[in-house]
Design a protein around this motif. Structure first.
Motif, short mmCIF file in Angstrom:
data_model
loop_
_atom_site.label_atom_id
_atom_site.label_comp_id
_atom_site.label_asym_id
_atom_site.label_seq_id
_atom_site.Cartn_x
_atom_site.Cartn_y
_atom_site.Cartn_z
N LYS A 40 0.83 -1.21 0.00
CA LYS A 40 0.00 0.00 0.00
C LYS A 40 0.87 1.25 0.00
N LEU A 41 1.91 1.27 0.81
CA LEU A 41 2.81 2.42 0.85
C LEU A 41 3.50 2.63 -0.49
N SER A 42 3.90 1.55 -1.12
CA SER A 42 4.54 1.65 -2.43
C SER A 42 3.57 2.25 -3.45
N ASP A 43 2.33 1.80 -3.43
CA ASP A 43 1.32 2.32 -4.34
C ASP A 43 1.06 3.80 -4.09
N GLN A 44 0.96 4.19 -2.83
CA GLN A 44 0.76 5.60 -2.50
C GLN A 44 1.96 6.44 -2.91
N SER A 45 3.14 5.88 -2.76
CA SER A 45 4.34 6.60 -3.17
C SER A 45 4.34 6.82 -4.68
N LYS A 46 3.93 5.82 -5.44
CA LYS A 46 3.86 5.96 -6.89
C LYS A 46 2.82 7.00 -7.28
N GLN A 47 1.69 7.01 -6.61
CA GLN A 47 0.65 8.00 -6.90
C GLN A 47 1.13 9.41 -6.56
N THR A 48 1.83 9.55 -5.44
CA THR A 48 2.37 10.85 -5.04
C THR A 48 3.39 11.34 -6.08
N TYR A 49 4.26 10.45 -6.53
CA TYR A 49 5.26 10.82 -7.52
C TYR A 49 4.58 11.25 -8.82
N ALA A 50 3.57 10.53 -9.24
CA ALA A 50 2.84 10.88 -10.48
C ALA A 50 2.16 12.23 -10.33
N ALA A 51 1.56 12.49 -9.17
CA ALA A 51 0.89 13.77 -8.94
C ALA A 51 1.91 14.92 -8.94
N ARG A 52 3.06 14.70 -8.32
CA ARG A 52 4.10 15.74 -8.31
C ARG A 52 4.61 16.01 -9.71
N ARG A 53 4.82 14.95 -10.49
CA ARG A 53 5.31 15.11 -11.86
C ARG A 53 4.28 15.88 -12.69
#
Length: 121
Positions: A40-53
């Motif tokens: 779950k943390l990995s998925d949230q991290s990927k979503q956060t990275y995509a949103a920042r990008r």
């Protein structure tokens, strides 16, 4: 010396086996929960990275559009473009006709030197 199993010792061994099985089940459950949380943390991290990008890309696009808009508001550029298209400033003898599509009853005509909103008669 022959060891015989007493009922108390057998009960203790059964209890030990049951406790070991319970401990193993708790450890296994903990590992499963830990793996789930990491996923779950990995998925949230990927979503956060995509949103920042996406945010960085949108901010860059905003800056580019603002720069383009500022270039189009340049008075000298507008004057040069109008002259390239053959446009010229009107002189005092020419009339300016304003026709508003919403009004069906009349149009207004102004001389080029008249900058007010009054109508020529």
């Amino acid at each position: 010396m022959n060891r015989t199993r007493t009922p108390g010792r057998q009960r203790e061994q059964r209890l030990n086996r049951w406790l070991m099985a319970a401990f193993a089940a708790v450890v296994l459950l903990g590992v499963i929960v830990q793996i789930t949380m990491m996923a779950k943390l990995s998925d949230q991290s990927k979503q956060t990275y995509a949103a920042r990008r996406e945010t960085v890309e949108l901010e860059s696009r905003i800056n580019n559009l603002t720069l383009s808009l500022n270039q189009f508001h340049n008075r000298d550029r507008i004057t040069a473009r109008a002259q390239a298209l053959g446009m010229q400033l009107p002189d005092e003898t020419q009339l300016r006709v304003v026709n508003l599509s919403g009004l069906s009853y009349s149009t207004t005509a102004q001389s080029a030197e008249n900058t007010g909103a009054g109508e020529m008669e």
